[in-house]
Design an enzyme around this catalytic site. Structure first.
Site, short mmCIF file in Angstrom:
data_model
loop_
_atom_site.label_atom_id
_atom_site.label_comp_id
_atom_site.label_asym_id
_atom_site.label_seq_id
_atom_site.Cartn_x
_atom_site.Cartn_y
_atom_site.Cartn_z
N HIS A 169 18.10 -42.51 45.29
CA HIS A 169 17.74 -41.72 44.11
C HIS A 169 16.26 -41.77 43.84
O HIS A 169 15.82 -41.85 42.72
CB HIS A 169 18.48 -42.21 42.86
CG HIS A 169 19.53 -43.21 43.12
ND1 HIS A 169 19.32 -44.55 43.26
CD2 HIS A 169 20.86 -43.05 43.30
CE1 HIS A 169 20.44 -45.18 43.50
NE2 HIS A 169 21.39 -44.30 43.54
N HIS A 217 16.58 -46.28 35.33
CA HIS A 217 17.41 -46.27 36.52
C HIS A 217 16.54 -46.27 37.78
O HIS A 217 17.01 -46.42 38.89
CB HIS A 217 18.33 -45.07 36.54
CG HIS A 217 19.39 -45.18 37.60
ND1 HIS A 217 20.43 -46.06 37.52
CD2 HIS A 217 19.53 -44.56 38.79
CE1 HIS A 217 21.18 -45.98 38.60
NE2 HIS A 217 20.65 -45.08 39.39
#
Length: 575
Positions: free
Chosen positions: A258, A458
């Site tokens: 990601h 994140h």
């Protein structure tokens, strides 16, 4: 059973002592805001982790804080039932994890606040049947402060390193950040086809992020789902005839990537160019092709051929990936933390007195690292982090400070979404109670860019700053959390590296950007204008990091937090 340490005191039921020690949480969702995908009432329409389900449950049915809860006894975390194996966080595995544990697949939410790297951020379609309410929600999601996205992408950020837009903060703090819709914008040209690599895909949401004119273009989704989870994903895509799938067949475990890094727009090479044409000094092209070939999927051959036909010579970052397997010989340095070690030794420029510079790691999940630091963190992993240029001898590891940035309970409680944001931070009590020694390395999550109301991270980053935190020898943005599964662990007396997960990241080295000094300057304030943006790197959290205080505890997602209300006046009771 009572577990107590410098930064943690938890009551654990006796049943947990025999809980699955190796089903530790490594993989969080791709965003800190679960509500971005679905309304609070509807809940997730896809299989997901136990932590994510708990977050959605608490969003839909919050437990309000009252004074009577101050003295309430905190119930122990509930042991996961065997029948829920497929729903648990299972990827932060340690050496002791049974091989068949790798057959279980955890899920991850694709959110507006997070998007894949450009090599992964390839695209989507589908017939849009949204209601007026959904259209309004999408409009609100896409709304942002006025900015010229093209100017931003074409020169406003020389590193191609962008943060993701966050809702609920002052618009000025989103300046320079990107929404996934910005990345999929026609500003980049006319989309022909696309591929999306991610951990958990909400197909309908993903399709809505594309401009209307691109929603019928061919879309390949690369995933690691199995059995019921795979069937559910295929069912989501039935309305969309243009969507096809590639399943990553994994023998050990499945991880994902990601990172948020955007490549330049790569031109097509002249017809008849050699296989070596279009390569960058960082060998990014061949490394990306090697990573895609590791999937061993005929479906990805089309994308490998497409990359081969383009000129990637402008790329100035190094690709650093992990792929599942056991590697020996020269292959041992191809992936994971040994790949980082090799890159730093071969390409990092020597800096005077750098040997004692600290290392900083920032992440959103933690795996089982062993009974003490010598088992992995302060041995093989740290040896890779402190590697330097050719001819430079690294200082003894015990003399190199290590700062690990991970949110405290109060960081989560006081965040934009409050306690449910902790569903994206799946550090479990079962893992934490085995490694209380680790918590002495912890530092608080603090991001000035978030303003008065902050979002939970994140992003995962690792770097080597100077003692005054004004310089950086290197910076890595990656999908790899702090775990052996992601980074790899040595086996057979160091002759073999075992990796369980797919991960991908990009390494920024000053030498690749023409800096003879061997370091980047740290951009002191992400909102400020740098005197020289080409040498000032935008670190996404405050430096120097602040060490946990005596009353600070790391966020543990699967135990109740009832001593104080969050920003919405709620408590956290995950069971």
């Amino acid at each position: 059973m009572l577990q107590e340490g410098a930064h943690g005191r938890w009551t654990v039921s006796s049943s947990e002592d025999s809980a699955e020690d190796n089903s530790d949480s490594e993989k969080p969702s791709t965003s800190s805001l679960p509500s971005a995908l679905h309304s609070e009432a509807s809940g997730p329409q896809y299989p997901c982790s136990e932590a994510r389900r708990a977050a959605h449950k608490r969003k839909a049915s919050p437990i309000k804080f009252t004074d009577t809860h101050l003295n309430a006894q905190t119930p122990p975390a509930e042991k996961q039932r065997p029948g829920q194996e497929g729903l648990g966080w299972c990827l932060s595995s340690s050496d002791e994890e049974p091989e068949d544990r790798g057959k279980r697949v955890c899920k991850e939410t694709l959110k507006e606040e997070k998007c894949d790297a450009p090599g992964e951020q390839l695209q989507s379609h589908c017939k849009d049947e949204r209601s007026k309410i959904e259209k309004a929600e999408d409009y609100n999601e896409a709304s942002r402060e006025p900015q010229d996205t093209w100017d931003l992408l074409s020169g406003g950020n020389p590193f191609g390193f962008f943060l993701t837009k966050v809702r609920g903060i002052e618009q000025s703090y989103n300046c320079g950040a990107l929404h996934i819709k910005d990345i999929l914008s026609p500003l980049f040209g006319t989309l022909v086809s696309s591929a999306q690599f991610n951990y958990c895909i909400d197909v309908a949401w993903l399709v809505r992020q594309y401009p209307e004119e691109y929603r019928k273009k061919p879309l390949l989704i690369v995933h690691g789902e199995k059995r019921e989870s795979k069937a559910e994903l295929l069912a989501q895509a039935r309305p969309f005839e243009n969507i096809s799938f590639c399943q990553a067949k994994l023998d050990i475990a499945f991880g994902t990537h990601h990172t948020i890094w955007l490549s330049p727009l790569y031109p097509r090479l002249p017809q008849g160019s050699s296989d070596s044409a279009g390569e960058s000094e960082t060998h990014f092209k061949s490394d990306l092709i090697s990573y895609l070939m590791a999937y061993s999927s005929p479906v990805l051959k089309e994308w490998i051929d497409l990359i081969q036909e383009h000129d990637l010579s402008e790329t100035r970052v190094y690709l650093l990936g992990s792929t599942p397997g056991r590697y020996q010989g020269i292959d041992k340095e191809k992936w994971g933390h040994l790949r980082l070690r090799k890159l730093l030794k071969e390409h990092a420029s020597p800096i005077p007195a750098q040997e004692s510079w600290p290392v900083v790691g920032q992440f959103s999940s933690i795996g089982s690292l062993g009974a003490d630091g010598s088992k992995w963190l302060c041995s093989e992993f740290q040896e890779s982090l402190v590697a330097a240029g050719r001819g430079v001898t690294a200082l003894l590891k015990c003399d190199v400070p290590m700062h690990l940035v991970y949110p405290t309970v109060n960081n989560v409680r006081q965040s934009l979404e409050g306690y449910p944001a902790g569903g994206s931070l799946p550090y479990s009590i079962q893992t934490a109670q085995k490694q209380l020694w680790l918590h002495s390395y912890f530092h608080k999550w603090s991001a000035e860019v978030s303003g008065r109301s902050h979002a939970m991270p994140h992003i995962k980053t690792y770097m080597r700053p100077s003692h005054d935190f004004k310089k950086i020898a290197w910076f890595l943005v990656t999908s790899a959390n702090l775990s052996k599964a992601a980074w790899g662990a040595l086996e057979k007396n160091g002759t073999q590296l075992m990796i369980r997960s797919y991960e991908l990241g990009v390494l920024f080295l000053p030498s690749a950007f023409g800096l003879d000094s061997g370091y980047f300057h740290v951009k002191g304030n992400l909102l400020s204008e740098s005197k020289d943006p080409a040498t000032s790197f935008p670190v996404p959290f405050d430096l120097p990091p602040e060490q946990y205080g005596s009353k600070d505890q790391p966020w543990i997602w699967n135990i109740p937090h009832t001593s104080a209300p969050d920003t919405h006046g709620n408590m956290w009771v995950p069971s």
